[in-house]
Each structure stands twice: as structure tokens, then as C-alpha cells.
Design an enzyme around this catalytic site. Structure first.
Site, PDB file in Angstrom:
ATOM      1  N   GLU A   1       4.225  -5.614   7.152  1.00  0.00           N
ATOM      2  CA  GLU A   1       3.646  -4.475   7.882  1.00  0.00           C
ATOM      3  C   GLU A   1       4.206  -4.313   9.291  1.00  0.00           C
ATOM      4  OE1 GLU A   1       0.491  -5.630   4.814  1.00  0.00           O
ATOM      5  OE2 GLU A   1       1.912  -6.679   6.114  1.00  0.00           O
TER       6      GLU A   1
ATOM      7  N   ALA B   1       0.859  -1.181   0.000  1.00  0.00           N
ATOM      8  CA  ALA B   1       0.000   0.000   0.000  1.00  0.00           C
ATOM      9  C   ALA B   1       0.898   1.235   0.000  1.00  0.00           C
ATOM     10  CB  ALA B   1      -0.911  -0.007   1.222  1.00  0.00           C
TER      11      ALA B   1
ATOM     12  N   GLY C   1      -0.005  -4.915   0.900  1.00  0.00           N
ATOM     13  CA  GLY C   1      -1.250  -4.828   0.146  1.00  0.00           C
ATOM     14  C   GLY C   1      -1.182  -5.524  -1.193  1.00  0.00           C
TER      15      GLY C   1
ATOM     16  N   GLU D   1      -1.865  -9.081  -0.469  1.00  0.00           N
ATOM     17  CA  GLU D   1      -3.289  -9.203  -0.131  1.00  0.00           C
ATOM     18  C   GLU D   1      -4.166  -9.106  -1.371  1.00  0.00           C
ATOM     19  OE1 GLU D   1      -3.583  -7.459   4.368  1.00  0.00           O
ATOM     20  OE2 GLU D   1      -2.819  -6.100   2.822  1.00  0.00           O
TER      21      GLU D   1
END
Length: 259
Positions: A133, A66, A110, A113
Site C-alpha cells: 500500500e 483491494a 487486501g 489481509e
């Protein structure tokens, strides 16, 4: 619709291909990109001519995570009021047609994911997966702690999430995260071949198979088997079931009409 962060095209008139396109940021996933991705997926899902979709990135990065620069100054109030992630990341869960992730390079945070939200992953030999993360003081927030253990088991998911390490494509395949590993130069051909094969079947049975398989992760065995059984029964009301079985018995290629 004009897209700024993705590129959209079709192959063979049947496969929708979405390429993440923020090269300077290694395809880091921000709100604008995820809004565009959701819109493109929905458009392909509604297009009767499209039977399958592929999401891919660049050779260097599927998506390196992300966009941290967009998140660094956010507060709890910001993310809660905005319903950060839920608002646009979850769109892919509503897509009924199959979505393949074609992953080369980094698929981290992300990006990992997003790949897991797809129906299966075809990885290039240079692909690397991870949920790092923990290194920046947070945890995965787009399903990483939920989908990863379902895909690769608790022990290995704990290893990846708690240490923040990456695993290469070969380890990811052994662990069950990836369905196939292929040379980088053949990755898109492999993904397109799989997508075109899927497009050759009736859309009703393909969508029903996807729905039933997803139910396996969302219910107990008894409920899941009963759901499968009812969908199996329902497909006997379709023209494609009659065509498919007649073609098999008469040793000819089926002509599915998605009805």
C-alpha cells in the site's frame, strides 16, 4: 443466494469452499465481493452439517489486493461515512467455525489481509505475500499493520510494509505467516484434507479451541490462561467429552454428536 463474484460449493457434505471469482481483476476485493463472501461464510457457519470452510482464489491470484479503481476517487468523507472496510471486511471475525485460506499466486494488500483473517494459511509454492500500500500513498487498512507483526514479528513486518516488497511462500513459512507450503497441484487436496480432519472432531471443542487461540492475541497471558481454563472446564459438560474419552479408553473411534 446467487453470487456474482464468488463460487460456493461443499465437499464431502462437511466442508464449505468459497472461491473468489473476479479473474480479470486478479480477484481484487471490492465491496460487492466482500458482501458476498461475508454472506457465504455466515451461511456455512449456521449450517449444522458444515464443520470447516476454505477460502481460495485462482492459480494466479488468491487476491491481488483491494480494488484500487473503486478507491481512487474516494474522499475522507466517503470512506468515513461509509465506514469503509469495517462494514463488510470484519464479518470474517464473527465466524465461529475454522476458516482455512488456500493461497496460490498473489496475496497482496487486501488479499494478504484477508488470508491473515483466516485461521491458518496453506500456501502453494507459487504464492507471494505482501502489503504494498505504501506504493500508492496509503497504509494497510484491513489489519495489515496489526496482524502482520503478530504473525511474523515487528522487524519483518516493518520491512514488508515500509518497502512494499513481496515475500515468497518459503519465506512466509519461515516467518510464521504460513502453516504449510505444498506444490500447487496439491494445494486444494492438502487444504481439503486438513478441513476434513477438523470436521471429524466435535464442533464444540473445535470452536472452543479457535476462540481460545484467538484470545491469546487479544489479552495478556494471565487473562488468556484463565479464559482457556474456563473453556476447558466447560467442555466437561458436553456429550462429546464423555464420548471422546470413553472411545479413547476403549480403543474405538469416537462418534461425536456436537452436543
Amino acid at each position: 443466494m446467487a453470487y456474482q463474484n464468488i463460487e460456493v460449493r461443499t465437499e464431502g457434505g462437511k466442508v464449505g469452499i468459497i472461491t473468489l471469482n473476479r479473474p480479470k481483476a486478479l480477484n481484487a476485493l471490492n465491496g460487492a465481493l466482500m458482501d458476498e463472501l461475508g454472506a457465504a461464510l455466515k451461511a456455512f457457519d449456521l449450517d449444522e452439517t458444515i464443520g470447516c470452510m476454505i477460502i481460495t482464489g485462482s492459480e494466479k491470484a488468491f487476491a491481488a489486493g483491494a480494488d484500487i479503481s473503486a478507491m481512487a476517487l474516494m474522499t475522507f468523507t466517503d470512506v468515513y461515512k461509509e465506514d469503509f472496510i469495517t462494514r463488510n471486511w470484519e464479518t470474517i471475525r464473527s465466524i465461529r467455525k475454522p476458516v482455512i485460506a488456500a493461497v496460490s499466486g498473489f496475496a497482496l494488500g487486501g488479499g494478504c489481509e484477508l488470508a491473515m483473517m483466516c485461521d491458518f494459511i496453506i500456501a502453494a509454492e507459487n504464492a507471494k505475500f505482501g502489503q504494498p500500500e505504501i506504493k500508492i500513498g496509503i497504509i494497510p487498512g484491513a489489519g495489515g499493520t496489526q496482524r502482520l507483526p503478530r504473525a511474523i514479528g515487528k522487524a519483518k513486518a516493518m520491512d514488508l510494509v515500509l518497502t512494499g516488497r513481496m515475500m515468497d511462500a518459503q519465506e512466509a513459512e519461515r516467518a510464521g505467516l504460513v502453516s504449510r507450503v505444498v506444490p500447487l497441484e496439491k494445494m486444494m487436496d492438502e487444504a481439503l484434507g486438513a478441513a476434513l480432519m477438523i470436521c471429524g472432531y466435535g464442533q464444540l471443542s473445535v470452536m472452543a479451541a479457535k476462540e481460545s487461540l484467538n484470545r491469546a492475541f487479544e489479552s495478556g497471558l494471565t487473562d488468556g490462561v484463565m479464559f482457556e481454563r474456563r473453556i476447558f472446564h466447560a467442555l466437561f459438560a458436553s456429550a462429546d467429552q464423555k464420548e471422546g474419552m470413553d472411545a479413547f479408553l476403549n480403543k474405538r473411534p469416537p462418534q461425536f454428536t456436537n452436543r
